[in-house]
Design a protein around this motif. Structure first.
Motif, PDB file in Angstrom:
ATOM      1  N   SER A 253      49.396  37.783  33.596  1.00  0.00           N
ATOM      2  CA  SER A 253      50.259  38.777  33.441  1.00  0.00           C
ATOM      3  C   SER A 253      49.896  39.647  32.207  1.00  0.00           C
ATOM      4  CB  SER A 253      51.643  38.690  33.857  1.00  0.00           C
ATOM      5  OG  SER A 253      52.204  38.744  35.153  1.00  0.00           O
ATOM      6  N   GLU A 254      50.054  38.121  31.107  1.00  0.00           N
ATOM      7  CA  GLU A 254      49.856  39.092  30.330  1.00  0.00           C
ATOM      8  C   GLU A 254      48.412  38.966  29.327  1.00  0.00           C
ATOM      9  OE1 GLU A 254      50.987  34.868  28.291  1.00  0.00           O
ATOM     10  OE2 GLU A 254      52.858  34.660  28.227  1.00  0.00           O
ATOM     11  N   ALA A 255      47.935  38.689  29.956  1.00  0.00           N
ATOM     12  CA  ALA A 255      46.468  39.212  29.838  1.00  0.00           C
ATOM     13  C   ALA A 255      46.351  40.647  30.121  1.00  0.00           C
ATOM     14  CB  ALA A 255      45.413  38.322  30.640  1.00  0.00           C
ATOM     15  N   GLY A 256      47.190  41.002  30.864  1.00  0.00           N
ATOM     16  CA  GLY A 256      47.224  42.292  31.702  1.00  0.00           C
ATOM     17  C   GLY A 256      45.994  42.796  32.953  1.00  0.00           C
ATOM     18  N   GLY A 257      45.402  42.123  33.222  1.00  0.00           N
ATOM     19  CA  GLY A 257      44.117  42.523  33.741  1.00  0.00           C
ATOM     20  C   GLY A 257      43.591  41.336  35.240  1.00  0.00           C
ATOM     21  N   ASP A 343      39.391  51.852  36.635  1.00  0.00           N
ATOM     22  CA  ASP A 343      40.084  51.144  36.902  1.00  0.00           C
ATOM     23  C   ASP A 343      40.398  49.379  36.964  1.00  0.00           C
ATOM     24  OD1 ASP A 343      41.747  52.825  37.163  1.00  0.00           O
ATOM     25  OD2 ASP A 343      40.932  53.529  39.787  1.00  0.00           O
ATOM     26  N   ILE A 344      38.645  49.401  36.016  1.00  0.00           N
ATOM     27  CA  ILE A 344      37.998  48.047  35.931  1.00  0.00           C
ATOM     28  C   ILE A 344      38.313  47.471  34.355  1.00  0.00           C
ATOM     29  CG2 ILE A 344      36.240  46.416  36.328  1.00  0.00           C
ATOM     30  CD1 ILE A 344      37.606  47.233  38.719  1.00  0.00           C
ATOM     31  N   ARG A 345      38.309  46.161  34.394  1.00  0.00           N
ATOM     32  CA  ARG A 345      38.717  46.178  32.495  1.00  0.00           C
ATOM     33  C   ARG A 345      36.974  45.043  32.737  1.00  0.00           C
ATOM     34  NH1 ARG A 345      43.552  44.056  30.691  1.00  0.00           N
ATOM     35  NH2 ARG A 345      41.878  43.052  28.775  1.00  0.00           N
ATOM     36  N   GLN A 346      36.909  46.432  31.507  1.00  0.00           N
ATOM     37  CA  GLN A 346      35.317  45.358  30.634  1.00  0.00           C
ATOM     38  C   GLN A 346      35.630  45.071  29.727  1.00  0.00           C
ATOM     39  OE1 GLN A 346      32.701  47.562  33.023  1.00  0.00           O
ATOM     40  NE2 GLN A 346      34.856  48.540  34.258  1.00  0.00           N
ATOM     41  N   ASP A 347      35.954  44.185  29.145  1.00  0.00           N
ATOM     42  CA  ASP A 347      36.352  43.659  28.103  1.00  0.00           C
ATOM     43  C   ASP A 347      36.328  41.921  29.323  1.00  0.00           C
ATOM     44  OD1 ASP A 347      38.493  44.203  29.113  1.00  0.00           O
ATOM     45  OD2 ASP A 347      39.946  43.618  27.386  1.00  0.00           O
ATOM     46  N   THR A 370      41.574  43.179  37.729  1.00  0.00           N
ATOM     47  CA  THR A 370      41.499  45.639  36.921  1.00  0.00           C
ATOM     48  C   THR A 370      42.787  45.370  35.743  1.00  0.00           C
ATOM     49  OG1 THR A 370      43.690  44.913  38.657  1.00  0.00           O
ATOM     50  CG2 THR A 370      41.936  45.737  39.862  1.00  0.00           C
ATOM     51  N   ASN A 371      42.423  46.924  35.254  1.00  0.00           N
ATOM     52  CA  ASN A 371      43.186  47.488  34.341  1.00  0.00           C
ATOM     53  C   ASN A 371      45.168  47.275  34.065  1.00  0.00           C
ATOM     54  OD1 ASN A 371      44.102  49.530  35.693  1.00  0.00           O
ATOM     55  ND2 ASN A 371      42.569  50.426  33.957  1.00  0.00           N
ATOM     56  N   THR A 372      45.180  46.769  35.431  1.00  0.00           N
ATOM     57  CA  THR A 372      47.122  46.305  36.031  1.00  0.00           C
ATOM     58  C   THR A 372      46.908  44.901  36.710  1.00  0.00           C
ATOM     59  OG1 THR A 372      48.657  47.677  36.955  1.00  0.00           O
ATOM     60  CG2 THR A 372      46.232  47.658  37.933  1.00  0.00           C
ATOM     61  N   THR A 373      48.617  44.488  36.106  1.00  0.00           N
ATOM     62  CA  THR A 373      48.682  43.437  37.182  1.00  0.00           C
ATOM     63  C   THR A 373      49.561  43.851  37.955  1.00  0.00           C
ATOM     64  OG1 THR A 373      50.581  43.182  35.973  1.00  0.00           O
ATOM     65  CG2 THR A 373      48.107  42.427  35.128  1.00  0.00           C
ATOM     66  N   ALA A 374      50.283  45.244  38.193  1.00  0.00           N
ATOM     67  CA  ALA A 374      51.044  45.671  39.048  1.00  0.00           C
ATOM     68  C   ALA A 374      51.009  45.596  41.006  1.00  0.00           C
ATOM     69  CB  ALA A 374      51.472  47.381  39.013  1.00  0.00           C
ATOM     70  N   TRP A 375      51.331  44.627  41.585  1.00  0.00           N
ATOM     71  CA  TRP A 375      51.051  44.185  42.766  1.00  0.00           C
ATOM     72  C   TRP A 375      50.856  45.573  43.832  1.00  0.00           C
ATOM     73  CZ3 TRP A 375      53.895  41.663  47.594  1.00  0.00           C
ATOM     74  CH2 TRP A 375      52.944  41.524  48.265  1.00  0.00           C
ATOM     75  N   VAL A 376      51.072  46.773  43.956  1.00  0.00           N
ATOM     76  CA  VAL A 376      50.609  47.682  44.886  1.00  0.00           C
ATOM     77  C   VAL A 376      49.656  48.516  43.789  1.00  0.00           C
ATOM     78  CG1 VAL A 376      51.643  50.093  45.672  1.00  0.00           C
ATOM     79  CG2 VAL A 376      53.078  48.290  45.245  1.00  0.00           C
ATOM     80  N   ALA A 377      49.229  48.764  42.766  1.00  0.00           N
ATOM     81  CA  ALA A 377      48.404  49.149  41.880  1.00  0.00           C
ATOM     82  C   ALA A 377      47.117  48.376  42.292  1.00  0.00           C
ATOM     83  CB  ALA A 377      48.938  49.846  40.931  1.00  0.00           C
ATOM     84  N   TYR A 378      47.407  47.270  41.907  1.00  0.00           N
ATOM     85  CA  TYR A 378      45.571  45.910  42.588  1.00  0.00           C
ATOM     86  C   TYR A 378      45.199  46.657  43.494  1.00  0.00           C
ATOM     87  CZ  TYR A 378      43.978  41.721  43.456  1.00  0.00           C
ATOM     88  OH  TYR A 378      43.149  41.063  44.057  1.00  0.00           O
ATOM     89  N   GLU A 379      46.138  46.070  44.536  1.00  0.00           N
ATOM     90  CA  GLU A 379      45.665  46.921  45.974  1.00  0.00           C
ATOM     91  C   GLU A 379      45.037  48.042  46.571  1.00  0.00           C
ATOM     92  OE1 GLU A 379      45.835  44.319  48.540  1.00  0.00           O
ATOM     93  OE2 GLU A 379      46.750  42.459  47.330  1.00  0.00           O
ATOM     94  N   ALA A 380      45.684  48.730  45.292  1.00  0.00           N
ATOM     95  CA  ALA A 380      45.045  50.002  45.802  1.00  0.00           C
ATOM     96  C   ALA A 380      43.754  50.335  45.272  1.00  0.00           C
ATOM     97  CB  ALA A 380      45.867  51.727  45.033  1.00  0.00           C
ATOM     98  N   ILE A 381      43.848  50.126  44.370  1.00  0.00           N
ATOM     99  CA  ILE A 381      42.253  49.770  43.698  1.00  0.00           C
ATOM    100  C   ILE A 381      40.836  48.964  44.110  1.00  0.00           C
ATOM    101  CG2 ILE A 381      41.140  49.376  41.441  1.00  0.00           C
ATOM    102  CD1 ILE A 381      43.588  50.120  39.932  1.00  0.00           C
ATOM    103  N   GLN A 382      41.692  47.493  44.864  1.00  0.00           N
ATOM    104  CA  GLN A 382      40.563  47.269  45.973  1.00  0.00           C
ATOM    105  C   GLN A 382      40.606  47.936  46.857  1.00  0.00           C
ATOM    106  OE1 GLN A 382      40.917  42.810  46.103  1.00  0.00           O
ATOM    107  NE2 GLN A 382      42.635  43.492  46.762  1.00  0.00           N
ATOM    108  N   GLY A 383      41.627  48.264  47.481  1.00  0.00           N
ATOM    109  CA  GLY A 383      41.503  48.910  48.198  1.00  0.00           C
ATOM    110  C   GLY A 383      40.405  50.209  48.480  1.00  0.00           C
TER     111      GLY A 383
END
Length: 428
Positions: A253-257, A343-347, A370-383
């Motif tokens: 969560s603190e890393a943001g990815g 939506d992907i962290r390049q760093d 991913t550039n977010t740690t929110a569960w719903v947004a994370y699953e959407a990006i992965q999907g």
């Protein structure tokens, strides 16, 4: 004998009058402490608002402290009642002293509760305090106040020194240690958890052996409450968090990815070398156009070198040529696709790799964040990523692997039956 002479000359009437006067003094003292002094100090509480003074002058704390005053009046004034037996005076004084201790302890209990409430109000205004819980310290303080009050009350009732009572408890130390062993272990564990910053309110933790997978909602002296994602609440003894392992997702969560680590199973039978036509067609894909051009030029140079080394005849043998594979080109496409995905962290690490082939196919693993740690947004990006990759597999001549289903077996059997019927008709 008139009533006035009776009231002043009869010892029983003098005693009754003294008791009545003492009880009246207790009631008046309680009323003064509750309504006069309490209201005056309540004004100071509203002026203080925050801090230790506001806690000590809390309305409920003052109400409980007001109960101490009549008990003190009773303890100090019972000796002034005429003609009371000395043993009865001693008993009333001891009971009154025990009541004073009880009321003071109840006031301290309420003061500790008010401290916890005030901390919660401050945490609502200062987000950095929300992750820190003082509930375990408040509960420990209440236990210490309760134990001390019990010891002093027993000493007061027995008319003995508290140290004599404590010396008697020495023989019961083993029993007390057995009774409070979980509390002692939990307090020690709580100190280590707090000192090492291992757990905070709001952390997402996983502890499969305790059935916990969710957010920490409360850290108390003896227990830690975790609300699972299905909204059930698991209570874990605090000492178990030190004796057993658990996973804390706070770093994520603190890393943001949030990490994506998932494999795409490819059918080994669909892997092949690319033909010139396929290379030309894939070179029109923007993400890998430069890669295809670079590799195609390298292949031409390699073929020319092979022709000079081996001759034209041997250079035409496919095994002697440098050639591109569809799986290697697809791997580079996936890498470029992830690099271009906003939506992907390049760093952070972005990697696509082939794993060891298995009986279920060849795993192509995606490892990125991913550039977010929110569960719903994370699953959407992965999907979205895997939807695209599964759909574009045929462009590279690849197939995803899956075990045969009922429809596959049925189609195979129908095909065999059709071949048998054609053969029988031809023989006929």
């Amino acid at each position: 004998m008139n009533w006035q002479e009776l009231s002043f000359s009869d010892p029983w009437m003098q005693t009754l009058a003294g008791v009545f006067a003492l009880l009246l003094a207790c009631l008046v003292a309680h009323w003064l402490a509750r309504h006069v002094i309490g209201r005056a100090l309540g004004g100071l509480h509203r002026a203080a608002r925050t801090g230790p003074l506001a806690v000590l002058l809390h309305r409920d704390v003052l109400a409980r402290m007001a109960q101490v005053v009549p008990a003190l009046v009773l303890m100090l004034g019972v000796g002034s009642v005429p003609h009371l037996p000395a043993r009865l005076v001693t008993v009333v004084e001891n009971v009154s002293a025990a009541l004073v201790v009880l009321f003071v302890a109840r006031a301290l209990f309420k003061a500790l509760d008010a401290t916890l409430q005030a901390y919660g109000e401050r945490a609502a205004e200062q987000p950095e305090l929300r992750s820190r819980s003082i509930k375990s310290y408040v509960q420990l303080g209440q236990i210490l106040v309760g134990v001390t009050a019990v010891v002093v009350m027993i000493a007061a009732l027995a008319d003995k020194s508290p140290f004599i009572v404590l010396s008697g408890f020495g023989a019961m130390s083993a029993v007390l240690m057995l009774i409070f062993q979980d509390t002692i272990k939990s307090f020690t564990a709580g100190m280590q958890i707090e000192g090492n910053d291992m757990l905070r309110v709001g952390d997402w933790i996983e502890m499969p052996q305790a059935g916990a997978d969710g957010d920490v909602i409360d850290i108390a002296l003896n227990t830690v409450k975790v609300q699972n994602w299905d909204k059930t609440i698991v209570t874990i003894p605090t000492w178990k968090l030190m004796s057993e392992s658990f996973r804390n997702w706070r770093g994520m969560s603190e890393a943001g990815g949030r990490r994506i680590k998932r494999t795409l199973m490819l059918d080994a039978g669909s892997i092949h070398f690319l033909t010139d036509d396929q290379i030309e067609r894939l070179g029109e894909i923007e993400l890998i156009a430069d890669y295809i051009q670079e590799k195609a030029s390298a292949v031409k140079i390699s073929r020319g070198m092979k022709a000079r080394e081996l001759g034209e005849a041997l250079a035409r043998v496919p095994a002697n040529q440098r050639r591109l594979t569809n799986i290697g080109t697809f791997r580079m496409y996936v890498q470029a696709y992830l690099k271009a995905n906003p939506d992907i962290r390049q760093d952070m690490t972005v990697m696509v790799r082939l794993m060891q082939p298995t009986s279920e196919g060849i795993p192509l693993e995606l490892y990125c964040f991913t550039n977010t740690t929110a569960w719903v947004a994370y699953e959407a990006i992965q999907g979205n990523i895997f939807d695209h990759l599964l759909a574009i597999l045929p462009e590279f001549g690849l197939r995803s692997f899956q075990s045969p289903g009922g429809a596959d077996v049925r189609a195979l059997l129908q095909g065999r039956n059709g071949q048998r019927s054609v053969s029988a008709s031809m023989n006929y």
